[in-house]
Structures are given as structure tokens and as C-alpha cells.
Design a protein around this motif. Structure first.
Motif, PDB file in Angstrom:
ATOM      1  N   ARG B  82       0.836  -1.209   0.000  1.00 50.39           N
ATOM      2  CA  ARG B  82       0.000   0.000   0.000  1.00 50.39           C
ATOM      3  C   ARG B  82       0.866   1.253   0.000  1.00 50.39           C
ATOM      4  N   ARG B  83       2.121   1.097   0.343  1.00 47.19           N
ATOM      5  CA  ARG B  83       3.029   2.240   0.424  1.00 47.19           C
ATOM      6  C   ARG B  83       3.665   2.590  -0.914  1.00 47.19           C
ATOM      7  N   PRO B  85       4.267   4.079  -4.283  1.00 42.31           N
ATOM      8  CA  PRO B  85       3.654   5.172  -5.039  1.00 42.31           C
ATOM      9  C   PRO B  85       3.107   4.606  -6.349  1.00 42.31           C
ATOM     10  N   GLU B  90       3.365  10.625  -8.899  1.00 44.70           N
ATOM     11  CA  GLU B  90       4.144  10.309  -7.697  1.00 44.70           C
ATOM     12  C   GLU B  90       5.454   9.623  -8.058  1.00 44.70           C
ATOM     13  N   ILE B  93       7.913  12.071  -9.374  1.00 47.43           N
ATOM     14  CA  ILE B  93       8.473  12.879  -8.293  1.00 47.43           C
ATOM     15  C   ILE B  93       9.534  12.089  -7.544  1.00 47.43           C
ATOM     16  N   ILE B  94       9.211  10.817  -7.248  1.00 42.40           N
ATOM     17  CA  ILE B  94      10.157   9.997  -6.485  1.00 42.40           C
ATOM     18  C   ILE B  94      11.461   9.796  -7.256  1.00 42.40           C
ATOM     19  N   HIS B  97      13.342  13.037  -7.086  1.00 45.38           N
ATOM     20  CA  HIS B  97      13.775  13.247  -5.702  1.00 45.38           C
ATOM     21  C   HIS B  97      14.980  12.368  -5.369  1.00 45.38           C
ATOM     22  N   ARG B 100      18.194  13.333  -7.247  1.00 39.56           N
ATOM     23  CA  ARG B 100      18.795  14.565  -6.742  1.00 39.56           C
ATOM     24  C   ARG B 100      19.482  14.350  -5.402  1.00 39.56           C
ATOM     25  N   LEU B 101      18.777  13.632  -4.529  1.00 38.16           N
ATOM     26  CA  LEU B 101      19.203  13.552  -3.131  1.00 38.16           C
ATOM     27  C   LEU B 101      20.452  12.693  -2.932  1.00 38.16           C
ATOM     28  N   ARG B 102      20.626  11.688  -3.768  1.00 40.33           N
ATOM     29  CA  ARG B 102      21.760  10.761  -3.660  1.00 40.33           C
ATOM     30  C   ARG B 102      21.940  10.301  -2.211  1.00 40.33           C
ATOM     31  N   HIS B 103      20.879   9.745  -1.677  1.00 42.51           N
ATOM     32  CA  HIS B 103      20.866   9.343  -0.268  1.00 42.51           C
ATOM     33  C   HIS B 103      20.689   7.830  -0.201  1.00 42.51           C
ATOM     34  N   ASN B 105      19.828   5.480   1.983  1.00 47.44           N
ATOM     35  CA  ASN B 105      18.628   4.808   2.483  1.00 47.44           C
ATOM     36  C   ASN B 105      17.417   5.035   1.595  1.00 47.44           C
ATOM     37  N   THR B 106      17.377   6.190   0.940  1.00 42.65           N
ATOM     38  CA  THR B 106      16.266   6.437   0.022  1.00 42.65           C
ATOM     39  C   THR B 106      16.384   5.529  -1.194  1.00 42.65           C
ATOM     40  N   TRP B 109      15.248   2.109  -0.346  1.00 41.04           N
ATOM     41  CA  TRP B 109      13.779   1.969  -0.362  1.00 41.04           C
ATOM     42  C   TRP B 109      13.279   1.724  -1.790  1.00 41.04           C
ATOM     43  N   ARG B 170      14.987  -1.181   7.998  1.00 48.65           N
ATOM     44  CA  ARG B 170      14.068  -0.043   8.101  1.00 48.65           C
ATOM     45  C   ARG B 170      13.109  -0.181   9.275  1.00 48.65           C
TER      46      ARG B 170
END
Ligand code: FES
Lengths: 242, 211
Positions: B82-83, B85, B90, B93-94, B97, B100-103, B105-106, B109, B170
């Protein structure tokens, strides 16, 4: 260190001019000793382009108004030194917040909405008696509250959050942090269910995916993971009680 | 609060969904570990494997276990899924996002969503094959792997362990059960162990000639 010739690619857009498309504009300038993005932007505005929009107030990482994406990551411009960055620097506005123009966003309305939604003030029925001594609070509690008040509401955690980027109603780390502050405050007499109503949904703590981009991008280095986990555990407990 | 929220009362579904996602995930990760350990009994020899499988079968443990896993597998898909996108906007955007963020943990996910979707398909096929081909015997398993299914299992193994690892990481982070840094190392270490174990078992099956 040799002073470098920096190129700043800056996002330009004015939502008030109809038909205007966003674009990236490059600016060159000479790096100086101890230069921050704040200094660089001011030099550009003074010497090259007075139309450039960006926000600053304190330039000392206190007011939280200079948040922007520096090379894609949410940072405080006044706290970010150019010497820690490559020669080419991209600046974009923070996502999620309403774009005013170029690098300037309206975090104020967002945080005000948040305060209203979470009831971010001490809720108490006690009337104030000026002749009475103040109620005492243990030092430990006071320190906990102080810690939870360190957020400067710059919006970097919100901008870094994947959920906040796609859900407009998500409280985000700043919102949950705020709630945690009132949960530890003994003067706040809100019953537990009240907190549950506000935070225990997908808009609140159960919408958090645990990506920790909030914590990793917080300029104040707040212990967001610990606080978010605290709120989550507390909400699960309350959930089974009410 | 608004009218529609007042008349529908306190909704705890978000809490329950979250907990079901958590426990179904932990269950599946636990099962994955057991599965890989049992399966690697082939390393000790075909006899050990067959004996183990027979014992599990005789006590109806295999039947009970497999049915439970099938049910939990789909429950986990429904609650964790359900989580994801789902709308095009969406997803766009993800991607923006995350790029750009180069993170780390993201990215993890995003990887978890992708692995999850593939596991949903491959895992279903795997369960179907096992259920229709019971009882589990070293001979049939080896035959499957030797007849070109090897890549299927290699991919499923890698995806499952990665997906489970990120998931557990997580969840521990979200509930604050363990400090972040050491947790990452511990889970990374365990994941590598299970991947190596799984590979060794697959290799043994592949080499089990003359079955
Ligand atoms: S200008 Fe106040 S935080 Fe940067």
C-alpha cells in the motif's frame, strides 16, 4: 588553497509571470576565503543580477530561512562552505514548500499549518495565578524539552523526505518532533487519545517509511530517528489502550 | 476535525496495517532464513536433505509451513504494497527526488520496492512449482536446477535476501530498536552470509550428478 573560479547553476523561475518556463542560469564568481553559499549569492545579487530571489535573515544557522537544495541536498546556505563543494554548484529551491520565485520558498505558511494541525502549544485548563510560585520541573525534563525545541524549522527534513514530497498532508520529521516536544512537557494536559488522533495515521508517524533522509539532512543534527521512533512506540501503545 | 472523520470514529487501521506489515515481514524474513538453512543441508549430502524433508513432511510441518507462508506472503504484499507510489505523477516525483538527493537509504527503499514487485512474481512461481511438485526431494530439486532453472533461483535468492535485509533494517530504524550504524553492518553481514549459503547450496545441487 588556491581560490577557484566557481560556477553556480541557479534555478530561475517566477510563478507570477504567466508563460515563463523554469530554467537554470549559470553564474561565475571567484571563490574567497571562508565563502559560504550565502556570501556567494549576495555577491551575485550585488554585482551580476539584482533580480535573483533568495531568503536570508540571520546568516548564522539560527533562523532557518535559507534552506535550499545545494547540489541536490537540502542545506542551509549560510552554513554551507563553498570549499566543501566541487567547482560547479547547483542551487535549487526546497521542494514541498510553495515556491515564491527562484530559490525562495514559503516555509512559514507550511509550518504555521503544522502548528495549527498539531496544536503546538501547551494545552492546559489551569488558570494563571500571579501570586503563586511557579510549578517546578525536573532538570531532566527541562533538558528534554529544550532538546525538542532546537528545531529551527528550516524545512530541510521535509524537503529530504520522500513521503512529504508526494503527500501534502504528511507532518514529516519537523511535525513529529514538535509533537514529541509536547508529549514530554508535563504542563501539557492533553489526554493521550488527543495525540493519537493527530499523529497516528498515515499523515503522521505511520506514514513514515524510515528512510532517515530527515535525520541525514538536518542542519542542526537533531536526533530525529530517536524521536520519531519514540513517537511511533508511544502511539502504538496508546493505540492498544484507547 | 471534520464531519466525516468525527462520524467514522477513531480509525486505528493505519496502526494495524503498520503492525501487520511489520510482523508479516519479520515472519517471512525468518522463514527465508530457515528455508536457506534447511535447503543447504544438501551440502551435507543428499541423504541428510531427504531425511530432513521427510521428517518435515511426516509431521505435516511442511504442509502447514508452506500454506502459512503462502498466506503471509500475500498479506505482506497487500500491507507493505500500500506504500508503493502508484500514481504516475508520484513515481516521477520519487525518481526526481531520489536522483537529486543521492541518499543511500532512500535508494535502498526504491530498491526494496523493485525487488518486492519482482519477488511477488518469481516467489509466486516458485511456490506454485514446489506445491505442485511435492514432496520435496533432493533428486527433483537438483533436476529443476540442472534443467535451466538455475538463473531463476540465483535471482530469487539475491532479491529475497536484499529485500529482507533492507526491510528489517528499516523496521528496526522506525521502531528505534537498535542504533543505526551497527545495525547496517550486522544486517549486511548476515545478508552476505545467507547469500553465500544459498549459492553453495545451489552449486551443490548443480554438481549433484547422477541423481
Ligand atoms: S540565514 Fe538564518 S539560518 Fe541561514
Amino acid at each position: 588553497m588556491k581560490n577557484r573560479e566557481l560556477t553556480l547553476n541557479i534555478f530561475r523561475y517566477d510563478p507570477n509571470i504567466p508563460g515563463r518556463e523554469p530554467y537554470m542560469q549559470p553564474y561565475s564568481l571567484q571563490e574567497t576565503e571562508g565563502m559560504t553559499i550565502f556570501i556567494a549569492l549576495n555577491q551575485i545579487r550585488e554585482n551580476q543580477d539584482p533580480s535573483l530571489k533568495f531568503d536570508f535573515v540571520c546568516r548564522a544557522a539560527i533562523c532557518g530561512s535559507c534552506g535550499m537544495l545545494v547540489n541536490g541536498r537540502p542545506r542551509l546556505a549560510c552554513k554551507t562552505l563553498t570549499r566543501d563543494l566541487p567547482e560547479v554548484i547547483t542551487l535549487m529551491p526546497l521542494p514541498v514548500f510553495k515556491l515564491i520565485g527562484d530559490l525562495s520558498v514559503d516555509t512559514g505558511s507550511w509550518f504555521r499549518q503544522l502548528s495549527i494541525k498539531t496544536g503546538a502549544w501547551v494545552h492546559s485548563d489551569k488558570s494563571f495565578n500571579p501570586n503563586c510560585q511557579e510549578e517546578r520541573m525536573s532538570n531532566e525534563t527541562a533538558l528534554k524539552i529544550y532538546e525538542a525545541e532546537r528545531c529551527i524549522e528550516c524545512g530541510c527534513c521535509i524537503a529530504g523526505c520522500a513521503t512529504a514530497n508526494i503527500r501534502d498532508d504528511f507532518l514529516g520529521a519537523a511535525g513529529l518532533y514538535k509533537i514529541a516536544r509536547f508529549m514530554v512537557d508535563p504542563r501539557d494536559e492533553r489526554p493521550e487519545e488527543k495525540y493519537f488522533d493527530v499523529v497516528s495515521s498515515e499523515e503522521g508517524v505511520f506514514g513514515c517509511l524510515g528512510l532517515m533522509a530527515c535525520e541525514d539532512n538536518c542542519p542542526m543534527e537533531l536526533p530525529l530517528q530517536v524521536q520519531l521512533a519514540y513517537v511511533r512506540r508511544k502511539m502504538a501503545l496508546i493505540g492498544f489502550r484507547v | 476535525m471534520q464531519f466525516q472523520r468525527i462520524v467514522t470514529g477513531k480509525i486505528k487501521s493505519d496502526l494495524y496495517y503498520d503492525l501487520i506489515e511489520l510482523f508479516s515481514g519479520l515472519f517471512l524474513a525468518g522463514f527465508l532464513g530457515m528455508h536457506l538453512i534447511f535447503e543447504s543441508s544438501i551440502i551435507a549430502g543428499k541423504k541428510v536433505f531427504n531425511n530432513l524433508s521427510q521428517t518435515l513432511d511426516e509431521n505435516y510441518l511442511a504442509l502447514a509451513g508452506i500454506s502459512l507462508v503462502v498466506v503471509v506472503f500475500f498479506i505482506h504484499f497487500l500491507t507493505a504494497g500500500r506504500r508503493i507510489p502508484t500514481r504516475c505523477k508520484e513515481q516521477k516525483i520519487i525518481w526526481h527526488h531520489t536522483g537529486r538527493l543521492r541518499h543511500l537509504n532512500t535508494w535502498a527503499w526504491v530498491l526494496q520496492i523493485i525487488t518486492g514487485i519482482i519477488i511477488l512474481i518469481l516467489g509466486s512461481i516458485h511456490m506454485w512449482v514446489v506445491v505442485t511438485d511435492r514432496p520435496i526431494k533432493a533428486e527433483t530439486s537438483a533436476l529443476r536446477i540442472q534443467s535451466g532453472y538455475l538463473w531463476f533461483y540465483v535471482i530469487l535468492l539475491l532479491l529475497s535476501v536484499v529485500h529482507a535485509g533492507i526491510g528489517i533494517y528499516r523496521q528496526f530504524i522506525k521502531w528505534g530498536w537498535f542504533p543505526r550504524k551497527p545495525l547496517g553492518y550486522v544486517i549486511g553481514f548476515i545478508s552476505i552470509f545467507f547469500i553465500l549459503l544459498g549459492f553453495t547450496a545451489l552449486f551443490t545441487f548443480l554438481r549433484a550428478g547422477g541423481l
